[in-house]
Motif scaffolding. Sequence first.
Motif, PDB file in Angstrom:
ATOM      1  N   LYS A   1     -36.206  11.891  31.174  1.00  0.00           N
ATOM      2  CA  LYS A   1     -36.327  12.948  30.189  1.00  0.00           C
ATOM      3  C   LYS A   1     -36.375  12.300  28.815  1.00  0.00           C
ATOM      4  O   LYS A   1     -35.751  11.261  28.591  1.00  0.00           O
ATOM      5  N   VAL A   2     -37.118  12.900  27.892  1.00  0.00           N
ATOM      6  CA  VAL A   2     -37.130  12.456  26.502  1.00  0.00           C
ATOM      7  C   VAL A   2     -36.587  13.602  25.654  1.00  0.00           C
ATOM      8  O   VAL A   2     -37.110  14.712  25.695  1.00  0.00           O
TER       9      VAL A   2
ATOM     10  N   ILE B   1     -35.727  14.745  21.799  1.00  0.00           N
ATOM     11  CA  ILE B   1     -35.899  14.463  20.373  1.00  0.00           C
ATOM     12  C   ILE B   1     -35.071  15.477  19.604  1.00  0.00           C
ATOM     13  O   ILE B   1     -35.312  16.682  19.677  1.00  0.00           O
TER      14      ILE B   1
ATOM     15  N   TRP C   1     -43.966  12.459  16.852  1.00  0.00           N
ATOM     16  CA  TRP C   1     -42.969  12.722  17.896  1.00  0.00           C
ATOM     17  C   TRP C   1     -43.608  13.043  19.244  1.00  0.00           C
ATOM     18  O   TRP C   1     -43.022  12.748  20.287  1.00  0.00           O
ATOM     19  N   ASP C   2     -44.798  13.617  19.243  1.00  0.00           N
ATOM     20  CA  ASP C   2     -45.486  13.861  20.513  1.00  0.00           C
ATOM     21  C   ASP C   2     -45.814  12.540  21.193  1.00  0.00           C
ATOM     22  O   ASP C   2     -45.665  12.405  22.419  1.00  0.00           O
TER      23      ASP C   2
ATOM     24  N   ARG D   1     -42.669  11.053  22.661  1.00  0.00           N
ATOM     25  CA  ARG D   1     -42.299  11.721  23.908  1.00  0.00           C
ATOM     26  C   ARG D   1     -43.184  11.256  25.069  1.00  0.00           C
ATOM     27  O   ARG D   1     -42.691  10.935  26.154  1.00  0.00           O
TER      28      ARG D   1
END
Length: 398
Positions: free
Chosen positions: A58-59, A61, A44-45, A48
């Motif tokens: 903007k992201v 999650i 997920w990093d 992003r």
Amino acid sequence: MSINKIVLAYSGGLDTSVILKWLAEEYECPIIAYAADVGQHEDWDAVREKGMATGAEKVIISDLREEYVRDYIFPAFRANAIYEGSYLLGTSLARPIIAKEQVRIAEQEGANAVSHGATGKGNDQVRFELGYLALNPKLQIIAPWRFWDLNSRKKLVAFAKEHNIPIPTTKKNPYSSDENLLHISFEGGILEDPWNEPEEGMFKLSVSPENAPDVPTYIEMDFEQGNPVAINGERLGPVELLTKLNTLGGENGIGRLDMVENRFVGMKSRGVYETPGGFILREAHRDLETITLDREILRIRDSLVPEYSKLIYNGFWFAPEMALLQKTMDESQKTVNGTVRLKLYKGNCIPVGRKSDNSLYSEAHATFEEDAVYDQADAGGFIRLNSLRLQIQALNRK
């Protein structure tokens, strides 16, 4: 109506990365990249970072795992949902919760449009958009695959290179796949020919039945009102329980499916699925119902399962008829309490025992030995009454 801000359902892959940049250029407005964590294995990093680098304002999650299992998977399994007799609806069940969160984010962020990367041939475009329209019909819907000219992988790669969007250097996966806590699906590549057997190296969640242990694994699963709550006496939350079932099923080669299904848009599609935990859960739940549900309730409920499952597959999770059916399914589950013992062995999940304080099974009535509760002479009149219409038809024929 002008577009002021767009929320894009974003995965970080080639398609949605190109869509993110394309939307920013085409509509000249801020784009919010939204990724839903429904249990897929993902960095997920990295998602992003790539979203921001590709031009997102903007992201976001969203961790939807608990809600997904509790409010989507478990309700469907309380109803024994299954599409065309085989498919346990892993992709279909994830789409409405993804759409719901996307609408929530759009409203929170003041966006007046939502977008997705589903193609114009598949079911997902229908599922996403029926969700958007059911929850907020004022939102504009942008589905690039239905009208842009980037209609091939070659064109997508060229666009990505032109805009400095990173492209994975590893060999392209020959399959299109979708993963979440319930399953992983595979389509495309050699699977487009329904005669071709899936390659063993494709599977991710399960060993082959041939390579599963030679010794069976026994487990016990507890249910309360149709929901699984414990494995081998250990109470677990929804995510932990399904994760453990996935591990147990995968280790024993359980839950593989190869089928040709009928898409809502009209074509047939070949899909291969791994649903190890879901397969075990459905077998256990159905078995417990055999002793806890009245015969006629079971018959009526089962008659509704095809319609219920079709609604999920076709994207009508938020429709009023779905709410009506869910209430009916849940009403039937009030007595589905108890424990099922299962044997997991080389691709098979075999119920071998069941017990419940709500059991309708009466050993006194069912025994082949002498009993004092059932007069066998009553069966003669029962048979003659049930055969009356058959006798009349036979007399008429003569």
